[in-house]
Scaffold this motif. Structure first.
Motif, PDB file in Angstrom:
ATOM      1  N   PRO A  90       0.850  -1.194   0.000  1.00 51.38           N
ATOM      2  CA  PRO A  90       0.000   0.000   0.000  1.00 51.38           C
ATOM      3  C   PRO A  90       0.887   1.246   0.000  1.00 51.38           C
ATOM      4  O   PRO A  90       1.837   1.322   0.771  1.00 51.38           O
ATOM      5  CB  PRO A  90      -0.794  -0.100   1.308  1.00 51.38           C
ATOM      6  CG  PRO A  90      -0.485  -1.449   1.872  1.00 51.38           C
ATOM      7  CD  PRO A  90       0.793  -1.916   1.273  1.00 51.38           C
ATOM      8  N   ALA A  91       0.594   2.170  -0.878  1.00 49.27           N
ATOM      9  CA  ALA A  91       1.393   3.397  -0.943  1.00 49.27           C
ATOM     10  C   ALA A  91       0.547   4.499  -1.559  1.00 49.27           C
ATOM     11  O   ALA A  91      -0.457   4.235  -2.226  1.00 49.27           O
ATOM     12  CB  ALA A  91       2.651   3.171  -1.772  1.00 49.27           C
ATOM     13  N   GLU A  92       0.995   5.732  -1.342  1.00 44.53           N
ATOM     14  CA  GLU A  92       0.244   6.888  -1.818  1.00 44.53           C
ATOM     15  C   GLU A  92       1.068   7.626  -2.864  1.00 44.53           C
ATOM     16  O   GLU A  92       2.229   7.972  -2.620  1.00 44.53           O
ATOM     17  CB  GLU A  92      -0.054   7.809  -0.629  1.00 44.53           C
ATOM     18  CG  GLU A  92      -1.030   8.902  -0.957  1.00 44.53           C
ATOM     19  CD  GLU A  92      -1.331   9.755   0.275  1.00 44.53           C
ATOM     20  OE1 GLU A  92      -1.121   9.279   1.416  1.00 44.53           O
ATOM     21  OE2 GLU A  92      -1.775  10.894   0.083  1.00 44.53           O
ATOM     22  N   LEU A  93       0.458   7.858  -3.999  1.00 43.36           N
ATOM     23  CA  LEU A  93       1.144   8.593  -5.067  1.00 43.36           C
ATOM     24  C   LEU A  93       0.963  10.097  -4.867  1.00 43.36           C
ATOM     25  O   LEU A  93      -0.036  10.538  -4.295  1.00 43.36           O
ATOM     26  CB  LEU A  93       0.577   8.184  -6.426  1.00 43.36           C
ATOM     27  CG  LEU A  93       1.012   6.805  -6.918  1.00 43.36           C
ATOM     28  CD1 LEU A  93       0.062   6.292  -7.995  1.00 43.36           C
ATOM     29  CD2 LEU A  93       2.452   6.853  -7.440  1.00 43.36           C
ATOM     30  N   PRO A  94       1.915  10.879  -5.324  1.00 48.33           N
ATOM     31  CA  PRO A  94       1.784  12.342  -5.187  1.00 48.33           C
ATOM     32  C   PRO A  94       0.797  12.895  -6.214  1.00 48.33           C
ATOM     33  O   PRO A  94       0.478  12.214  -7.196  1.00 48.33           O
ATOM     34  CB  PRO A  94       3.197  12.844  -5.485  1.00 48.33           C
ATOM     35  CG  PRO A  94       3.759  11.829  -6.426  1.00 48.33           C
ATOM     36  CD  PRO A  94       3.149  10.514  -6.036  1.00 48.33           C
ATOM     37  N   PRO A  95       0.299  14.112  -6.009  1.00 48.20           N
ATOM     38  CA  PRO A  95      -0.562  14.734  -7.026  1.00 48.20           C
ATOM     39  C   PRO A  95       0.234  15.016  -8.296  1.00 48.20           C
ATOM     40  O   PRO A  95       1.466  15.107  -8.266  1.00 48.20           O
ATOM     41  CB  PRO A  95      -1.021  16.038  -6.363  1.00 48.20           C
ATOM     42  CG  PRO A  95      -0.029  16.305  -5.284  1.00 48.20           C
ATOM     43  CD  PRO A  95       0.531  14.988  -4.855  1.00 48.20           C
ATOM     44  N   MET A  96      -0.447  15.151  -9.411  1.00 51.66           N
ATOM     45  CA  MET A  96       0.200  15.426 -10.695  1.00 51.66           C
ATOM     46  C   MET A  96       0.710  16.868 -10.713  1.00 51.66           C
ATOM     47  O   MET A  96      -0.045  17.804 -10.517  1.00 51.66           O
ATOM     48  CB  MET A  96      -0.811  15.206 -11.829  1.00 51.66           C
ATOM     49  CG  MET A  96      -0.248  15.372 -13.212  1.00 51.66           C
ATOM     50  SD  MET A  96       0.822  14.005 -13.726  1.00 51.66           S
ATOM     51  CE  MET A  96      -0.355  12.951 -14.574  1.00 51.66           C
ATOM     52  N   ARG A  97       2.009  17.000 -10.941  1.00 50.67           N
ATOM     53  CA  ARG A  97       2.596  18.343 -11.101  1.00 50.67           C
ATOM     54  C   ARG A  97       2.524  18.727 -12.566  1.00 50.67           C
ATOM     55  O   ARG A  97       2.664  17.869 -13.444  1.00 50.67           O
ATOM     56  CB  ARG A  97       4.077  18.329 -10.709  1.00 50.67           C
ATOM     57  CG  ARG A  97       4.347  18.424  -9.249  1.00 50.67           C
ATOM     58  CD  ARG A  97       5.802  18.910  -9.069  1.00 50.67           C
ATOM     59  NE  ARG A  97       6.480  18.144  -8.034  1.00 50.67           N
ATOM     60  CZ  ARG A  97       7.790  18.253  -7.782  1.00 50.67           C
ATOM     61  NH1 ARG A  97       8.555  19.053  -8.515  1.00 50.67           N
ATOM     62  NH2 ARG A  97       8.349  17.539  -6.824  1.00 50.67           N
ATOM     63  N   PRO A  98       2.355  20.012 -12.861  1.00 55.12           N
ATOM     64  CA  PRO A  98       2.364  20.403 -14.277  1.00 55.12           C
ATOM     65  C   PRO A  98       3.767  20.284 -14.873  1.00 55.12           C
ATOM     66  O   PRO A  98       4.757  20.337 -14.148  1.00 55.12           O
ATOM     67  CB  PRO A  98       1.921  21.865 -14.246  1.00 55.12           C
ATOM     68  CG  PRO A  98       2.242  22.347 -12.875  1.00 55.12           C
ATOM     69  CD  PRO A  98       2.194  21.153 -11.956  1.00 55.12           C
ATOM     70  N   ILE A  99       3.829  20.105 -16.187  1.00 56.85           N
ATOM     71  CA  ILE A  99       5.106  20.155 -16.908  1.00 56.85           C
ATOM     72  C   ILE A  99       5.665  21.563 -16.752  1.00 56.85           C
ATOM     73  O   ILE A  99       4.925  22.533 -16.768  1.00 56.85           O
ATOM     74  CB  ILE A  99       4.862  19.866 -18.415  1.00 56.85           C
ATOM     75  CG1 ILE A  99       4.342  18.443 -18.597  1.00 56.85           C
ATOM     76  CG2 ILE A  99       6.090  20.134 -19.253  1.00 56.85           C
ATOM     77  CD1 ILE A  99       5.368  17.371 -18.477  1.00 56.85           C
ATOM     78  N   LYS A 100       6.966  21.666 -16.613  1.00 58.64           N
ATOM     79  CA  LYS A 100       7.554  22.995 -16.414  1.00 58.64           C
ATOM     80  C   LYS A 100       7.328  23.882 -17.642  1.00 58.64           C
ATOM     81  O   LYS A 100       7.258  23.398 -18.776  1.00 58.64           O
ATOM     82  CB  LYS A 100       9.030  22.886 -16.062  1.00 58.64           C
ATOM     83  CG  LYS A 100       9.907  22.356 -17.164  1.00 58.64           C
ATOM     84  CD  LYS A 100      11.370  22.592 -16.826  1.00 58.64           C
ATOM     85  CE  LYS A 100      12.026  21.359 -16.250  1.00 58.64           C
ATOM     86  NZ  LYS A 100      13.490  21.366 -16.320  1.00 58.64           N
ATOM     87  N   SER A 101       7.194  25.160 -17.409  1.00 57.49           N
ATOM     88  CA  SER A 101       6.942  26.089 -18.515  1.00 57.49           C
ATOM     89  C   SER A 101       8.177  26.913 -18.841  1.00 57.49           C
ATOM     90  O   SER A 101       8.263  27.543 -19.889  1.00 57.49           O
ATOM     91  CB  SER A 101       5.775  27.014 -18.164  1.00 57.49           C
ATOM     92  OG  SER A 101       6.020  27.631 -16.919  1.00 57.49           O
TER      93      SER A 101
END
Lengths: 374, 258
Positions: free
Chosen positions: A178-189
């Motif tokens: 069991p593990a928790e994934l991080p939220p999706m970060r945007p691609i750098k601009s």
């Protein structure tokens, strides 16, 4: 986000995607192939670059080119594939472009097998490619930690313009937890001032590892060493367990460290004052933490899934001031907690000599365990 | 009546070349190849969105001479590095510049797979039948019987194998959009080479797959010939083995008139 039951390889792949990965280049090799397969599905679906290269040699050089654009890029492989990448690694280090590489280590040398091992320690931590360079090497002991360290790896790679390895093993890659994934970060601009992306309205940029005048190459080496000094000062990471009153300290990383923790808990239940230091950064190595422990412990037990590659780094710090013992399993064999518990019990009973070679003593003890016939 | 004519520039450095003095030997055709590529970049207006990949070999410093973004690859790995760049930046023009040791020996795997994938990059392949930078050893394109410092009695195909015809080899692959061989030994052939370089970039712009122009070139220093003798040697010895020709031209390119 809630916890999910995740396989290590897939968790590391998805963590990289959520950290803003823009390009992945790799080649199938057990026990990391699920990572590549996950990328092959997810990356194109997100409009990002995925390519199965014709070899690890090509994969690392594709990664090199992609890293020159300033994007977040990575590859993954397992031990024999990492050996093939050493040429590209040296060039990447010499060009000072950031990359993340996941090594799901397997048994060796040679073709070896596909079982969990820590035999790549020296190749990764102490070089492999030609020239002076020091990658950051992160060693997870669980699926959750693997996720967290993959995300951290990208931040560190960009901060220091360096290579960051996540050195897992076949166990971390294949295990479900069991593990928790991080939220999706945007691609750098925005891309860094050195990135090669076409000289639109600006001076051209060149990325190269050539410094044909040795004077310039020496200055470059000096700069690399200065960055390495900063990394050593700021990025050492480790976990401590039961160290407050410990007179014996086990040192182990990754899966070996996690198994050692079970043994330490069992020994504590018997009243033995033992603790665990689990290095998370193998490079930079937590030498200052070991130095501090020398003042108050009776001895160390180094546990690895190799023939004592980290042991040498521990011995370099300890310098014969307290006894050091070693216990390792090799070639894809994984120690049971009972084997390590027996070592802890023995150290609490016996006087361990300050002199002599802990590796030679370990080989004598290991011979009957592996049914060695001379 | 005023008989003086106003000065008129008829020949000058292409904008896509820097003012750096080239390090190539007298009689070497690398300079011509560089200039042709730069002229085409000027004419197509692609300098600011081009990214070059330099090889290891005599043209290792190509990045000093082109006034566009450049990276420097490991020996033979330029097509892999170009692939990485092109996959991240598909709207840029990505090209490699490679010699025969780089492309046809140590980099054989990378070039074949880049072509096989139909990688949308352009490759300029300098074939002078010898290793120049390491001072004259046998190349995969060294001709049968040709003497080099590592085939001092001439290339014996019984023990050293046969030269590789890269354009013909790569043209067989479905991913190749444009694969031709040209030569730099006289003005007519140089003009033909320039048109081919243009078509290679056009192939990439149109997304028609892998493009390569093999350029037969001289190496006076390591051939042990004068510049003029070298041009003659190329014509008399290399062209019979490496015929000038179009080995793969995508249909969509055939309507382009230059």
């Amino acid at each position: 986000m809630a916890k999910e039951l995740l396989k290590g390889n897939i968790a590391m792949a998805e963590a990289a995607i959520r950290a803003g990965l823009e390009g992945y280049f790799g080649y199938p090799i057990t026990p990391q192939t699920e990572l590549l397969e996950w990328m092959s599905e997810r990356m194109p679906a997100l409009g990002r670059a995925f390519l199965q290269a014709e070899s690890e040699v090509a994969a690392i050089n594709m990664l090199y080119g992609a890293a020159c654009t300033g994007a977040r890029v990575m590859t993954s492989s397992s031990s024999p594939g990492i050996s093939l990448m050493m040429e590209g690694l040296s060039y990447i280090a010499g060009t000072e472009v950031p990359v993340v590489i996941i090594d799901v280590v397997r048994g060796g040398p040679g073709l070896g097998n596909i079982a969990p091992s820590q035999g790549d320690y020296n190749q990764i931590v102490h070089g492999g490619g030609h020239g002076d360079y020091h990658p950051i090497v992160l060693a997870p002991a669980s699926v959750q930690e693997a996720i967290d360290l993959v995300v951290l790896a990208f931040d560190l790679a960009e901060k220091y313009r360096t290579i960051v390895f996540v050195m897992a093993d076949g166990n971390i890659g294949q295990m479900m937890e069991p593990a928790e994934l991080p939220p999706m970060r945007p691609i750098k601009s925005e891309y860094p001032h050195w990135a090669v992306r076409g000289a639109m309205g600006r001076e051209r940029r060149i990325l190269s590892s050539i410094y044909i005048d040795p004077k310039d190459e020496e200055v470059t080496n000096y700069r690399l060493m200065q960055v390495w000094n900063q990394i050593q000062a700021n990025e050492v990471r480790y976990r401590e367990y039961f160290l407050e009153d410990a007179d014996t300290v086990v040192i182990g990383f990754g899966t070996a460290g996690r198994i050692a923790l079970s043994a330490v808990r069992a020994a504590r239940a018997e009243g033995i004052k033992v603790g665990l230091l689990r290095p998370i950064t193998l490079s930079p190595f937590p030498a200052p933490q070991i130095e501090n422990l020398i003042q108050r412990v009776k001895g160390f037990l180094v546990v690895e899934m190799n023939a004592g590659q980290m042991l040498d780094d521990v011995l370099k710090v300890v310098k014969g001031r307290v006894p050091v013992e070693f216990y390792g399993r090799m070639g894809g064999m994984v120690p049971f907690p009972d084997e390590i518990l027996a070592e802890i019990q023995r150290m609490s009973r016996e006087d361990i000599p300050l002199d002599g070679d802990p590796r030679q003593r370990w080989m004598k003890r290991l011979a009957p365990v592996i049914h060695w016939q001379n | 009546m005023d008989t003086t004519l106003s000065a008129q520039i008829v020949y000058q450095r292409p904008q896509s070349l820097t003012e750096a003095t080239m390090h190539y030997c007298p009689g070497c055709t690398h300079g011509i190849a560089h200039r042709l590529i730069a002229e085409v970049m000027d004419e197509m207006g692609i300098r600011e969105r081009s990214i070059g990949v330099a090889p290891v070999g005599c043209s290792v410093f190509a990045y000093n001479y082109f006034d566009c973004d450049f990276v420097e690859a490991a020996h033979g790995r330029a097509p892999a590095m170009a692939t990485g760049i092109k996959r991240l930046l598909p709207d840029r023009i990505v090209f490699t510049y490679q010699g025969d040791g780089d492309l046809a020996s140590i980099g054989m795997g990378e070039i074949v797979h880049a072509a096989g994938r139909g990688e949308n990059i352009s490759v300029f392949f300098i074939n002078n039948a010898i290793y120049g930078m390491t001072s004259g050893q046998m190349a995969p394109t060294t001709l049968p019987g040709q003497k080099t410092t590592s085939s001092p009695r001439g290339r014996d195909v019984e023990t050293m194998g046969y030269p590789l015809r890269m354009a013909e080899l790569l043209a067989n692959l479905d991913g190749a959009g444009y694969v031709v061989r040209r030569s730099l030994h006289d003005p007519k052939n140089i003009r033909m080479a320039k048109k081919a370089i243009r078509l290679a970039f056009e192939t990439q712009l149109r997304g028609l797959g892998f493009s390569m122009v093999e350029l037969l070139s001289t190496c006076s220093t390591n051939w042990g010939l004068s510049p003029l003798e070298s041009l003659k040697w190329l014509e008399e010895h290399m062209i019979p083995y490496y015929p000038i020709g179009d080995f793969k031209v995508a249909d969509a390119l055939k309507e382009i008139k230059l």
